[in-house]
Design an enzyme around this catalytic site. Structure first.
Site, PDB file in Angstrom:
ATOM      1  CG  ASP A  67      12.396  82.904  23.425  1.00 38.47           C
ATOM      2  OD1 ASP A  67      12.693  83.753  24.294  1.00 38.47           O
ATOM      3  OD2 ASP A  67      12.176  81.716  23.718  1.00 38.47           O
ATOM      4  CG  ASP A 136       8.020  70.795  24.252  1.00 38.47           C
ATOM      5  OD1 ASP A 136       9.019  71.446  24.632  1.00 38.47           O
ATOM      6  OD2 ASP A 136       7.118  71.295  23.551  1.00 38.47           O
ATOM      7  CG  HIS A 138      10.431  74.458  24.002  1.00 39.32           C
ATOM      8  ND1 HIS A 138       9.175  74.207  24.500  1.00 39.32           N
ATOM      9  CD2 HIS A 138      10.874  75.552  24.667  1.00 39.32           C
ATOM     10  CE1 HIS A 138       8.875  75.110  25.426  1.00 39.32           C
ATOM     11  NE2 HIS A 138       9.897  75.929  25.558  1.00 39.32           N
ATOM     12  CD  GLU A 143       6.836  74.501  21.442  1.00 36.05           C
ATOM     13  OE1 GLU A 143       7.528  73.624  21.992  1.00 36.05           O
ATOM     14  OE2 GLU A 143       5.953  75.142  22.056  1.00 36.05           O
TER      15      GLU A 143
END
Ligand code: GLP
Length: 261
Positions: A67, A136, A138, A143
């Site tokens: 990413d 979270d 990810h 996300e």
């Protein structure tokens, strides 16, 4: 999904570095997908030691990014391109030409995303993808509620992820970009082997949901349940909320050594 519980982050780094070394012995020009963040650092340290010590030749290895932030100027020290160069490519002594990633400075971000998916395919696909995990759940920068079949595309970071990553930007959340390019979950699942490392208590809930929770876009890492060769390496703290911890320990203890990860 195979879950390997190790005593600490160093042991996790060692076990994954050995898997990468094994891959490079079988396939010297393997394409290694690398993640950023603090968690994978013990992997890169252990792999660099193996290369310096002559245990494995990484000179033909190829490296690609997972990413990238959108809009950081080229050469910004916290762009993931700079981070991967600093933490992986340079320590392994690889030429810059063996490394590629999505262009976070492109004017046409969508075109840059599509181009990156094409580049990954043209390179023969990722042989081993290293992943961390966000608090979270990810992976990459996918996300919660990312499509489980998504391709490389632009995403908007959650406030939580920007808070988590502010430590790389002088603890100033205003410097953390809102937008990123990330390999999609569908893209990540095309890697031949996916290895996720999670360490510390802060990741325990995300790990439990990833491994033992339902397959759900709300927990992007749970998509690894669909992968035929996914390995989750966790230290004791990150494993602390797993219901099947004892089963995973017994399974790994009884695993034939020749199988590797
Ligand atoms: C960022 C990266 C992820 C990484 C996550 C967790 O969001 N895009 O690839 O897994 O941070 O980072 P850390 O390992 O520092 O907790």
């Amino acid at each position: 999904m195979e879950v390997v519980i190790v005593p600490d982050a160093t042991a996790g780094g060692e076990i994954i570095a050995e898997a990468v070394a094994g891959l490079l012995r079988r396939k010297p020009d393997a394409l290694l997908g690398v993640a950023t963040g603090s968690t994978p650092l013990p992997i890169y340290t252990a792999l660099t030691a193996k290369v310096s010590g002559g245990e494995v030749d990484a000179s033909r290895a190829r490296v690609c990014q997972l990413d990238e932030y959108v809009g950081l100027p080229a050469g910004h020290p916290e762009s993931y391109r700079s981070v991967v160069l600093r933490q992986v490519v340079e320590p392994l002594g690889l030429p810059g030409t063996s490394f590629f990633g999505p262009d976070g400075t492109a004017e046409d971000v969508q075109a840059a995303c599509e181009e990156y998916d094409r580049a990954l395919a043209a390179a023969g696909g990722v042989d081993l993808q290293i992943l961390g995990i966000g608090t979270d759940g990810h992976i990459g920068f996918n996300e919660p509620c990312s499509s489980l079949r998504s391709r490389t595309r632009i995403k908007t970071l959650t406030e939580q992820t920007r808070v988590d990553n502010a430590r790389f930007f002088d603890d100033d959340i205003d410097q953390v970009p809102h937008h990123v390019i990330t390999q999609g979950i569908g893209t990540i699942l095309e890697a031949r082997h996916v290895v996720l490392l999670a360490t510390g208590e802060g990741k325990a809930e995300a790990v439990a949901q990833t491994v033992e929770g339902p397959l759900a876009a709300l927990v992007p890492a749970s998509a690894l349940q669909l992968h035929p060769h996914a390995t989750v390496v966790v230290d004791e703290a990150a494993a602390s909320k797993l219901k099947l911890g004892d089963y995973f320990r017994a399974t790994y203890a009884a695993k034939p050594e020749w199988q590797g990860l």
